[in-house]
Design an enzyme around this catalytic site. Structure first.
Site, PDB file in Angstrom:
ATOM      1  N   SER A  45      15.133  46.823 -12.874  1.00 60.65           N
ATOM      2  CA  SER A  45      15.855  47.726 -13.779  1.00 60.65           C
ATOM      3  C   SER A  45      15.238  49.123 -13.826  1.00 60.65           C
ATOM      4  CB  SER A  45      15.905  47.131 -15.192  1.00 60.65           C
ATOM      5  OG  SER A  45      14.602  46.871 -15.681  1.00 60.65           O
ATOM      6  N   ASP A 286      12.213  49.345 -26.796  1.00 59.55           N
ATOM      7  CA  ASP A 286      12.147  49.439 -25.335  1.00 59.55           C
ATOM      8  C   ASP A 286      11.164  50.554 -24.992  1.00 59.55           C
ATOM      9  OD1 ASP A 286      12.398  49.759 -22.621  1.00 59.55           O
ATOM     10  OD2 ASP A 286      14.586  49.905 -22.599  1.00 59.55           O
ATOM     11  N   HIS A 289      11.624  51.320 -20.168  1.00 57.71           N
ATOM     12  CA  HIS A 289      12.613  52.179 -19.516  1.00 57.71           C
ATOM     13  C   HIS A 289      12.539  53.594 -20.098  1.00 57.71           C
ATOM     14  CE1 HIS A 289      14.055  48.004 -19.025  1.00 57.71           C
ATOM     15  NE2 HIS A 289      14.295  48.427 -17.799  1.00 57.71           N
TER      16      HIS A 289
END
Length: 314
Positions: A45, A286, A289
């Site tokens: 990702s 998160d 990312h």
């Protein structure tokens, strides 16, 4: 920002290397360089995050048309029609063949089986069609896994109760990178090996209440690469050095510059307005990312510079 993040300073910081200038990404020039060519991002990702950054920057000149998406929306391909430039992202989190038994929420029903002597064909079978490729391994190797060679179980990583030899994730990571880089050396595409991406969880991990609330970058000397990322980057550099006699292989070392940007993650704002009802709510963060615009755009500054002046860099 729509999700409620109150600060905006993270949009404007930009990494500058010591002792030289790194030109800002020029989307018009990049598309000219890529006319009638193809570029693929291969990995997990974070590779998807990387290609999203590139798509956003290039959209200032031309919007891409999506021409392919797999069922899970993980592998995609876009075409910049006026330049005949194809851009792809290929979901291959281990780079090697993996039997993964988990749902879309990451819940596993069985240990992952990794074939240490077989590449993931999702990217390997397409590789001859690429002019450039950016590959990266990473955090998926931390997961519990059973390792196979010649279709026979050779050991595992973190598998208490299975009565198998603990080989460690570094064993599998080294094998995967070695296999991928050796494969690349036999093909025409220029391959960039991107180094490991640090996260910035504090006071816990992603599953145990870790957060990333900082709003400014770290200064020089304020932070050092963690033990895990140091070990992974060490393996990447060693395997790169073994394979680097091949002129078609380049090192995209983004670890240190990314480490300096704890402010560049979505944090709690991965969700819509997480504190609208309770300013003290405990929400998942998160801290792996990256926001866009943000720190990850510098990775593409590096990619462009290395493509533009490829002969200057190894």
């Amino acid at each position: 920002m729509r999700n409620g993040r109150p600060d905006s300073g993270y949009l404007y910081w930009r990494w500058k290397p010591s002792g030289c200038d790194l030109p800002k990404f020029n989307p018009r020039k990049f598309l000219k360089l890529m006319r009638n060519k193809s570029l693929a991002f291969i990995g997990d990702s974070i590779s998807r995050n990387h290609v999203q950054s590139l798509l956003c920057i290039l959209s200032q000149v031309e919007r891409a048309v999506e021409v392919y998406s797999d069922k899970e929306d993980k592998s995609k391909r876009w075409l910049f029609q006026s330049h005949n430039f194809t851009l792809s992202v290929i979901w291959a989190p281990f780079l090697i063949k993996a039997d993964i038994f988990e749902d879309n929420n990451g819940v596993s029903s069985k240990e992952t089986h990794l074939h240490l002597d077989k590449l993931d064909l999702k990217w390997a079978e397409q590789y001859d069609s690429f002019d450039y490729a950016v590959i990266a391994g990473g955090k998926w190797f931390l997961k519990t896994a059973v390792y196979l060679e010649n279709d026979e179980v050779a050991g595992c990583h973190y598998c208490p109760g299975l009565n198998l030899t603990e080989l460690g994730m570094d064993f599998a990571y080294r094998k995967a990178l070695s296999l991928a880089l050796d494969f690349a050396s036999k093909h025409r595409a220029v391959m960039f090996l991107r180094t490991t991406t640090p996260d910035h969880f504090e006071n816990g991990e992603w599953f145990s209440g870790g957060t990333c609330n900082r709003t400014v970058p770290f200064g020089e000397g304020e932070v050092d690469v963690g033990e895990l990322d140091r070990a992974m980057r060490g393996i990447e550099l060693e395997e790169f050095d073994k394979a680097a006699a091949d002129v078609g292989l380049k090192l995209l070392d983004t670890t240190r510059l990314s480490l300096l940007r704890p402010d560049g993650h979505p944090g709690a704002y991965m969700q819509f307005q997480p504190f609208a009802k309770d300013k003290d709510a405990k929400v998942q963060n998160d801290c792996l990312h990256w926001c866009l615009p943000g720190p990850i755009d510098s990775w593409n500054d590096l990619v462009m510079e290395m493509i533009s002046n490829g002969g200057l860099y190894r």
